[in-house]
Design a protein around this motif. Structure first.
Motif: not given
Length: 63
Positions: A7, A9-10, A13, A45-49
């Protein structure tokens, strides 16, 4: 190697690694809980992979 949830996060960061998980399905089932916890902490903002990985550090943040 195992499955890990990455995960990013912006604000702030940070890159977080959660796991290890024995299967892709297990990681997918756990993902919403980790994202919700970070949202409650007020991160941007959250980006997950989900990926096969072997992270050295579990939390990486930039000041």
């Amino acid at each position: 190697m195992f499955w890990w949830l990455e995960i990013i996060t912006k604000d702030p960061y940070c890159i977080y690694y959660f796991g290890p998980f024995d299967s892709l399905k297990e990681a997918q089932e756990e993902q919403p809980g980790y994202i919700e916890d970070l949202k409650q902490e007020g991160v941007g903002e959250i980006y997950a992979q989900i990926k096969l990985s072997d992270p050295v550090e579990l939390t990486i943040c930039q000041d």
